[in-house]
Design an enzyme around this catalytic site. Structure first.
Site, PDB file in Angstrom:
ATOM      1  N   SER A 127       5.353   9.887   1.114  1.00 47.21           N
ATOM      2  CA  SER A 127       5.090   9.545  -0.277  1.00 47.21           C
ATOM      3  C   SER A 127       5.774  10.527  -1.223  1.00 47.21           C
ATOM      4  CB  SER A 127       3.576   9.570  -0.538  1.00 47.21           C
ATOM      5  OG  SER A 127       3.297   9.427  -1.915  1.00 47.21           O
ATOM      6  N   TYR A 151       7.992   6.703  -5.976  1.00 47.63           N
ATOM      7  CA  TYR A 151       7.316   6.271  -7.190  1.00 47.63           C
ATOM      8  C   TYR A 151       8.327   6.411  -8.315  1.00 47.63           C
ATOM      9  CZ  TYR A 151       2.637   5.863  -5.219  1.00 47.63           C
ATOM     10  OH  TYR A 151       1.549   5.445  -4.501  1.00 47.63           O
ATOM     11  N   THR A 177       7.939   1.662  -4.338  1.00 45.89           N
ATOM     12  CA  THR A 177       6.656   1.040  -4.659  1.00 45.89           C
ATOM     13  C   THR A 177       6.706   0.473  -6.069  1.00 45.89           C
ATOM     14  OG1 THR A 177       5.411   2.454  -3.156  1.00 45.89           O
ATOM     15  CG2 THR A 177       4.190   1.453  -4.972  1.00 45.89           C
ATOM     16  N   LYS A 259       8.197  -2.367  -2.031  1.00 48.58           N
ATOM     17  CA  LYS A 259       6.816  -2.452  -1.564  1.00 48.58           C
ATOM     18  C   LYS A 259       5.908  -2.939  -2.693  1.00 48.58           C
ATOM     19  CE  LYS A 259       3.245   0.375   0.716  1.00 48.58           C
ATOM     20  NZ  LYS A 259       2.184   0.447  -0.317  1.00 48.58           N
ATOM     21  N   HIS A 283      -1.187  -2.741  -2.136  1.00 50.43           N
ATOM     22  CA  HIS A 283      -1.531  -1.316  -2.209  1.00 50.43           C
ATOM     23  C   HIS A 283      -2.921  -1.056  -1.617  1.00 50.43           C
ATOM     24  CE1 HIS A 283       0.428   2.230  -4.203  1.00 50.43           C
ATOM     25  NE2 HIS A 283      -0.723   2.779  -3.855  1.00 50.43           N
TER      26      HIS A 283
END
Length: 386
Positions: A127, A151, A177, A259, A283
């Site tokens: 992440s 992100y 994402t 995603k 999510h």
């Protein structure tokens, strides 16, 4: 060829000397154990969902509505769980989903999870919001397959710096994402007033990034509160649109996977934008309360773009039969999330390895007992809907 099902015999043989597994082999029990042993803030952050939790329940209900119809007298002496995914040969159709701030679960955080993934041969998706800089995670897992989750925030230079750092550290796939331009209403976190980022946890990639540091008046260590506020101000960007993907395509020369796709038209737009894959995901129910269950969205997305894109699935995977169902519904690989985070919190790297091996052993056995010799044999014909 790895025979994942052999893990059960390893457990039984260890039992001959009085050794039993440190964690349950029924992974649905891990959340309850984590609730008892770990603090309410960390567990709530991992286990919690948006709103009333309706979407997380929908993920489980969507998988449970499908039932496997086993077939008999088929040669399943040898099974092949290997897949070729995004140009990579993998031993099984499983990857560890990106989960941020893992230091709230265990001091070894992402390093421990990454080492577990490398030890079992499955990809680890790091992440952006990790507790550990990406370079340190890469070093911890050696040659293990690693992907980087982005992100996609407001600061263009930080984004480009992340991409360059990830490439240099050996991350091969970019997972973007899309469903978190803003944080959702999450009552479990709100009731504890618990957001790790405000404590500088989950910000390691940002605080070590030269482009991020260039936006600060003083170094992070001299004014950590200012660094946190800068992070909060640039983390999400609700203004992004489909044409903006061109920037990522220009600056990332490997596969790009989006995603958070649930609608087949969005999957088609991803293909039109030159993407390589999509993850059908909501999510884990953490963003839109009342959203469609991920397994309910999967067949339509797969029908729309499976001939153009690699379709992955993330949404409620807890057991081997869940993996089989998702693959039969059109996914090429599944992402495993919360269970490995609980395994990490309860037993560090060994706990994550236990979770991975349990899921893949049960997947292998479910394949065999359903009359399938490999994942290539999984089609919707294996399932019935109730």
């Amino acid at each position: 060829m790895t025979t994942w099902a052999d893990f059960q015999y390893e457990i039984y043989l260890n039992g001959m000397t009085g050794t039993v597994p440190r964690l349950p082999t029924d992974l649905t029990r891990l959340e309850e154990m984590a609730e008892r042993r770990l603090g309410p803030g960390p567990v709530g952050y991992v286990a919690g969902s948006a709103g009333s939790g309706r979407t997380e329940r929908a993920n489980r209900e969507a998988l449970d509505r499908w039932r496997i119809v086993p077939r008999m007298l088929r040669d399943v002496r040898e099974r092949d769980l290997s897949v070729t995914l995004l140009g990579r040969a993998l031993p099984a159709p499983l990857a560890l989903a990106p989960i941020g701030v893992l230091s709230i679960m265990h001091p070894e955080a992402e390093r421990a999870a990454a080492r577990a993934a490398a030890a079992t041969g499955v990809p680890f998706i790091l992440s952006s919001a990790s507790s550990t800089p990406m370079e340190d995670v890469a070093a911890a897992m050696g040659d293990g397959e690693r992907w980087f989750q982005l992100y996609w925030g407001k600061d263009r230079e930080v984004t480009l710096s992340f991409l360059a750092r990830a490439r240099a550290a050996g991350f091969t796939v970019l997972v973007v994402t899309l469903d978190t331009p803003l944080l959702a209403w999450r009552p479990r976190d709100l009731d504890q007033a618990y957001l790790p980022f405000l404590r500088g946890v989950g910000t390691a990639n940002y605080f070590t990034d030269p482009a991020f540091q260039a936006g600060l008046a003083r170094p992070v260590h001299e004014d950590p509160n200012a660094a946190v506020l800068h992070f909060v101000g640039m983390f999400g960007d609700p203004g992004k649109t489909w044409p903006d993907l061109a920037l990522l395509r220009e600056h990332w020369d490997g596969p790009i996977v989006l995603k958070g796709v649930l609608h087949p038209d969005d999957a088609r737009l991803a293909a039109d934008a030159g993407m390589d894959g999509v993850v059908v995901s909501n999510h884990g129910g953490r963003q839109v309360n009342g959203s469609i269950g991920a397994a309910d969205a999967l067949p339509a997305v797969a029908d729309a773009v499976a001939d153009r894109l690699t379709v992955l699935f993330d949404g409620g995977i807890r057991t081997g039969d869940d993996v089989v169902k998702a693959l039969a519904l059109g996914a090429r690989t599944v992402l495993l999330g919360r269970p490995y985070a609980y395994g990490l919190g309860l037993d560090g790297q060994a706990g994550v390895e236990h979770v991975i091996r349990c899921v893949l052993a049960e997947t292998d056995l479910t394949l065999a007992l359903s009359g399938c010799a490999g994942v290539a044999a999984l089609t919707p014909d294996l399932l019935t809907r109730i």
